[in-house]
Design an enzyme around this catalytic site. Structure first.
Site, PDB file in Angstrom:
ATOM      1  CG  HIS A  52      -1.976  -0.989   1.235  1.00  0.00           C
ATOM      2  ND1 HIS A  52      -3.165  -0.782   1.895  1.00  0.00           N
ATOM      3  CD2 HIS A  52      -2.072  -2.212   0.678  1.00  0.00           C
ATOM      4  CE1 HIS A  52      -3.949  -1.833   1.739  1.00  0.00           C
ATOM      5  NE2 HIS A  52      -3.301  -2.721   1.009  1.00  0.00           N
ATOM      6  CD  GLU A  54      -2.152   4.327   2.999  1.00  0.00           C
ATOM      7  OE1 GLU A  54      -3.332   4.587   3.260  1.00  0.00           O
ATOM      8  OE2 GLU A  54      -1.820   3.454   2.170  1.00  0.00           O
ATOM      9  CB  CYS A  82      -6.869  -0.204   4.974  1.00  0.00           C
ATOM     10  SG  CYS A  82      -5.161  -0.804   4.956  1.00  0.00           S
TER      11      CYS A  82
END
Length: 153
Positions: A52, A54, A82
């Protein structure tokens, strides 16, 4: 650098993700007014479920700053993190997270959960949502509309 300026960079990263078939999410880590990391989703590209934006940006920021504690940094991301990413943000001890579009299906910074503000954990971080929300949401909705109907663009 303002949150809006950093979000513009994150949006550029999100577009790069879409260019190689990944969900268009971009992330930027800002420290002392400077971008120290900028990444986009690479799950499809790498075949890695943890790739992801991030998580990748946190790894790069830790390398750039010389350690895992991201004191004084801000994560700016186009989509609400998430649970995995919110947990990684917690683990980094980052003090501030800024996001664009809410994620009502998987958001862990206010929509479904709020890991950044859970007093049961040993670290909390500030969350500011809705920065350039419409642009972030349109990028995502356009990506998914095109996947459902490639002739819709």
């Amino acid at each position: 650098m303002t949150d809006e300026d950093a979000m513009a960079i994150a949006l550029d990263e999100a577009r790069a993700a879409a260019a190689h078939g990944d969900v268009p999410v971009g992330a930027v880590v800002v420290h002392n007014g400077e971008v120290v990391a900028r990444r986009h989703n690479e799950r499809e590209h790498r075949g890695d479920p943890t790739a992801h934006a991030e998580v990748l940006a946190l790894r790069d920021a830790a390398g750039a700053l010389g350690g895992w504690r991201l004191d004084g940094a801000t994560m700016v991301v186009t989509l609400e993190p998430c649970p995995m990413c919110a947990g990684a943000l917690w683990a980094s001890r980052i003090p501030s997270v800024v996001f664009g579009a809410d994620d009502p299906k998987a958001g862990a910074c206010g929509s479904l959960y709020n890991l950044g503000a859970d007093p049961r954990l040993n670290h909390e971080y500030r969350v500011r949502g809705g920065v350039r929300r419409d642009e972030c949401a349109e990028l995502l909705s356009g990506f998914f509309a095109n996947r459902r109907d490639p002739s819709s663009t």
